[in-house]
Structure formats: structure tokens, C-alpha cells
Scaffold this motif. Structure first.
Motif, PDB file in Angstrom:
ATOM      1  N   ASP A 187       0.834  -1.214   0.000  1.00  0.00           N
ATOM      2  CA  ASP A 187       0.000   0.000   0.000  1.00  0.00           C
ATOM      3  C   ASP A 187       0.870   1.267   0.000  1.00  0.00           C
ATOM      4  O   ASP A 187       0.589   2.227  -0.730  1.00  0.00           O
ATOM      5  CB  ASP A 187      -0.928   0.013   1.219  1.00  0.00           C
ATOM      6  N   THR A 188       1.919   1.256   0.801  1.00  0.00           N
ATOM      7  CA  THR A 188       2.830   2.407   0.856  1.00  0.00           C
ATOM      8  C   THR A 188       3.553   2.580  -0.471  1.00  0.00           C
ATOM      9  O   THR A 188       3.701   3.706  -0.984  1.00  0.00           O
ATOM     10  CB  THR A 188       3.866   2.225   1.979  1.00  0.00           C
ATOM     11  N   ILE A 189       3.986   1.473  -1.050  1.00  0.00           N
ATOM     12  CA  ILE A 189       4.691   1.517  -2.334  1.00  0.00           C
ATOM     13  C   ILE A 189       3.755   2.005  -3.434  1.00  0.00           C
ATOM     14  O   ILE A 189       4.143   2.818  -4.283  1.00  0.00           O
ATOM     15  CB  ILE A 189       5.269   0.128  -2.685  1.00  0.00           C
ATOM     16  N   GLN A 190       2.512   1.537  -3.412  1.00  0.00           N
ATOM     17  CA  GLN A 190       1.546   1.948  -4.427  1.00  0.00           C
ATOM     18  C   GLN A 190       1.253   3.447  -4.311  1.00  0.00           C
ATOM     19  O   GLN A 190       1.149   4.145  -5.326  1.00  0.00           O
ATOM     20  CB  GLN A 190       0.252   1.142  -4.279  1.00  0.00           C
ATOM     21  N   THR A 191       1.134   3.946  -3.106  1.00  0.00           N
ATOM     22  CA  THR A 191       0.916   5.381  -2.898  1.00  0.00           C
ATOM     23  C   THR A 191       2.091   6.182  -3.449  1.00  0.00           C
ATOM     24  O   THR A 191       1.904   7.220  -4.093  1.00  0.00           O
ATOM     25  CB  THR A 191       0.736   5.689  -1.397  1.00  0.00           C
ATOM     26  N   ILE A 213       8.552  -4.283  -8.600  1.00  0.00           N
ATOM     27  CA  ILE A 213       8.322  -5.720  -8.743  1.00  0.00           C
ATOM     28  C   ILE A 213       9.169  -6.496  -7.736  1.00  0.00           C
ATOM     29  O   ILE A 213      10.349  -6.179  -7.533  1.00  0.00           O
ATOM     30  CB  ILE A 213       8.689  -6.175 -10.176  1.00  0.00           C
ATOM     31  N   LEU A 214       8.589  -7.487  -7.122  1.00  0.00           N
ATOM     32  CA  LEU A 214       9.319  -8.361  -6.199  1.00  0.00           C
ATOM     33  C   LEU A 214      10.219  -9.312  -6.986  1.00  0.00           C
ATOM     34  O   LEU A 214       9.991  -9.539  -8.187  1.00  0.00           O
ATOM     35  CB  LEU A 214       8.345  -9.163  -5.342  1.00  0.00           C
ATOM     36  N   PRO A 215      11.235  -9.904  -6.350  1.00  0.00           N
ATOM     37  CA  PRO A 215      12.134 -10.829  -7.049  1.00  0.00           C
ATOM     38  C   PRO A 215      11.414 -12.001  -7.712  1.00  0.00           C
ATOM     39  O   PRO A 215      11.911 -12.554  -8.699  1.00  0.00           O
ATOM     40  CB  PRO A 215      13.073 -11.314  -5.945  1.00  0.00           C
ATOM     41  N   VAL A 269       4.107  -5.037  -6.820  1.00  0.00           N
ATOM     42  CA  VAL A 269       3.618  -4.469  -5.557  1.00  0.00           C
ATOM     43  C   VAL A 269       3.329  -2.972  -5.680  1.00  0.00           C
ATOM     44  O   VAL A 269       2.824  -2.367  -4.734  1.00  0.00           O
ATOM     45  CB  VAL A 269       4.626  -4.701  -4.410  1.00  0.00           C
ATOM     46  N   GLY A 270       3.632  -2.403  -6.833  1.00  0.00           N
ATOM     47  CA  GLY A 270       3.339  -0.990  -7.034  1.00  0.00           C
ATOM     48  C   GLY A 270       3.380  -0.630  -8.503  1.00  0.00           C
ATOM     49  O   GLY A 270       4.272  -1.079  -9.233  1.00  0.00           O
ATOM     50  N   ASP A 271       2.395   0.166  -8.957  1.00  0.00           N
ATOM     51  CA  ASP A 271       2.373   0.609 -10.351  1.00  0.00           C
ATOM     52  C   ASP A 271       1.652   1.943 -10.426  1.00  0.00           C
ATOM     53  O   ASP A 271       0.577   2.117  -9.827  1.00  0.00           O
ATOM     54  CB  ASP A 271       1.680  -0.416 -11.245  1.00  0.00           C
ATOM     55  N   SER A 272       2.226   2.868 -11.170  1.00  0.00           N
ATOM     56  CA  SER A 272       1.675   4.216 -11.238  1.00  0.00           C
ATOM     57  C   SER A 272       0.424   4.310 -12.097  1.00  0.00           C
ATOM     58  O   SER A 272      -0.343   5.261 -11.983  1.00  0.00           O
ATOM     59  CB  SER A 272       2.732   5.183 -11.793  1.00  0.00           C
ATOM     60  N   LEU A 323      22.007  -7.570  -1.226  1.00  0.00           N
ATOM     61  CA  LEU A 323      20.918  -8.546  -1.373  1.00  0.00           C
ATOM     62  C   LEU A 323      19.787  -7.953  -2.214  1.00  0.00           C
ATOM     63  O   LEU A 323      19.392  -6.803  -2.023  1.00  0.00           O
ATOM     64  CB  LEU A 323      20.388  -8.953   0.001  1.00  0.00           C
ATOM     65  N   LEU A 324      19.266  -8.745  -3.130  1.00  0.00           N
ATOM     66  CA  LEU A 324      18.184  -8.311  -4.005  1.00  0.00           C
ATOM     67  C   LEU A 324      16.891  -8.114  -3.220  1.00  0.00           C
ATOM     68  O   LEU A 324      16.434  -9.012  -2.530  1.00  0.00           O
ATOM     69  CB  LEU A 324      17.967  -9.346  -5.119  1.00  0.00           C
ATOM     70  N   GLN A 325      16.310  -6.913  -3.338  1.00  0.00           N
ATOM     71  CA  GLN A 325      15.039  -6.601  -2.684  1.00  0.00           C
ATOM     72  C   GLN A 325      13.880  -6.584  -3.678  1.00  0.00           C
ATOM     73  O   GLN A 325      12.742  -6.880  -3.324  1.00  0.00           O
ATOM     74  CB  GLN A 325      15.136  -5.230  -1.998  1.00  0.00           C
ATOM     75  N   GLY A 326      14.179  -6.215  -4.921  1.00  0.00           N
ATOM     76  CA  GLY A 326      13.122  -6.131  -5.927  1.00  0.00           C
ATOM     77  C   GLY A 326      13.656  -5.489  -7.195  1.00  0.00           C
ATOM     78  O   GLY A 326      14.863  -5.308  -7.380  1.00  0.00           O
ATOM     79  N   ILE A 327      12.718  -5.126  -8.065  1.00  0.00           N
ATOM     80  CA  ILE A 327      13.053  -4.499  -9.348  1.00  0.00           C
ATOM     81  C   ILE A 327      12.246  -3.208  -9.488  1.00  0.00           C
ATOM     82  O   ILE A 327      11.039  -3.184  -9.223  1.00  0.00           O
ATOM     83  CB  ILE A 327      12.703  -5.430 -10.540  1.00  0.00           C
TER      84      ILE A 327
END
Length: 199
Positions: A66-70, A86-88, A93-96, A146-150
Motif C-alpha cells: 500500500d505504501t509503495i503503491q501510494t 516488482i518483487l524478485p 507491488v506498485g504501479d503508477s 541482497l536483491l530486494q526487488g526491481i
């Protein structure tokens, strides 16, 4: 009759050579113009992605979606293009532009695969989500190695095509006018060259 035929032969040769030159320059100009705009967009998306690496809210997890999407929606209000987080495992998890919950898994997208491999992902393709050709640039988000996401930025190329179409019309109009002038000059030269030969 032979004199008239000679004039037309000289005219046809000179005009054909001139037109070949004009068409070559016009073709090269249109191709170079599009390539230049594509390179500019790629450079801008790359800069955006690098800036976003440190700005994306942490942690990049489903529980923080929710925070990422905001953040993605707020980013859209100040910057052109599209932002996707994007998660690994490929889950968005978020898109504008869209609701991440309705989006497909992105693990198979070429730019995401490249980013997961440690490269800068780059791809141009049609997006079924926004119904337009988009250029994508994707980069890894890491914490202590460490990979967190893209993070992925994108821009619709139809905006570029609209701008280029206006410029193409001007280029082709100029080429047409030059062709008419070239025809007149070729005719004058052909009559002047052929006159002493006829005599």
C-alpha cells in the motif's frame, strides 16, 4: 527529333541522380530522427530508475504494498511515464498506472529477466495494460548486496510517434519542393548541355 530525344535522355539521367540523392537524405534523416528520440527516452528512463533506487519505500514486500503503491501514484503526478515496482519472484507491488493486484506476474518479462541477472533491463514492446508500445528500463533494488526487488520505468512511444509524424510531414514537404526545383534545374542543364552536342 534526335535533339529532343537527347534533351530528355540528359534530363532523365540528371533528374534520376538528383532524386536518388534527395530520397537517400530524406530516408536517412527520418531514421536518424527516430533513433535520436529513442536514445533520449532511454537515457531519461535510466536516470529516473537510478534516482528511484534510493527513493522507493522500504521494505519492498507484499505487506508494504500500500505504501509503495501510494508512492508510485504520487510519482506519476510529478514525472512523465510509468513506474512499476516488482518483487524478485515477479509479483507487482506498485504501479503508477494500474492496480498491482490485477496485474500478471512479471518474472517472464525480458527487461525483468535482464535486471534479475544483474544487468540494466531494456525492452520495447506493446503493453496490453495501456494498449501502446512502451520502452522499459528495469534495474535491481539491493540492500547490502541482497536483491530486494526491481524498479522499472517506462514511457509510451506513441507520444514520440505523434511528434515525429509532424516532423516527417515537414521533411517530406521540403523534399517535394526540392524535387520540383531539382526538376527545373535538371531541365535547364539538360537543354544547355545538349545544345552544343546537337549543333
Amino acid at each position: 527529333m534526335r535533339g529532343i530525344r537527347l534533351v530528355w535522355q540528359v534530363f532523365a539521367l540528371s533528374f534520376a541522380l538528383t532524386m536518388a540523392g534527395i530520397l537517400s537524405v530524406t530516408w536517412y534523416a527520418t531514421i536518424s530522427l527516430r533513433d535520436f528520440h529513442i536514445e533520449q527516452i532511454e537515457s531519461r528512463l535510466l536516470i529516473q530508475a537510478r534516482l528511484l533506487l534510493g527513493a522507493i519505500p522500504r521494505p519492498i514486500t507484499p505487506s508494504n504494498s500500500d505504501t509503495i503503491q501510494t508512492f508510485c501514484k504520487e510519482w506519476k503526478e510529478t514525472a512523465p511515464g510509468r513506474l512499476t515496482v516488482i518483487l524478485p519472484d515477479g509479483v507487482v507491488v506498485g504501479d503508477s498506472d494500474e492496480d498491482p493486484k490485477l496485474m500478471d506476474n512479471h518474472s517472464h518479462r525480458p527487461e525483468v529477466i535482464e535486471a534479475l541477472a544483474g544487468q540494466v533491463g531494456n525492452e520495447i514492446r506493446f503493453s496490453n495494460t495501456v494498449k501502446a508500445d512502451l520502452m522499459y528500463v528495469a534495474m535491481r533494488v539491493e540492500e547490502q548486496g541482497l536483491l530486494q526487488g526491481i524498479v522499472r520505468t517506462a514511457y509510451p512511444l506513441n507520444e514520440v510517434d505523434r511528434t515525429l509524424n509532424v516532423m516527417y510531414k515537414r521533411i517530406f514537404l521540403s523534399a517535394a519542393l526540392i524535387s520540383v526545383l531539382a526538376g527545373l534545374v535538371s531541365w535547364l542543364l539538360s537543354t544547355r548541355i545538349s545544345r552544343p552536342i546537337r549543333n
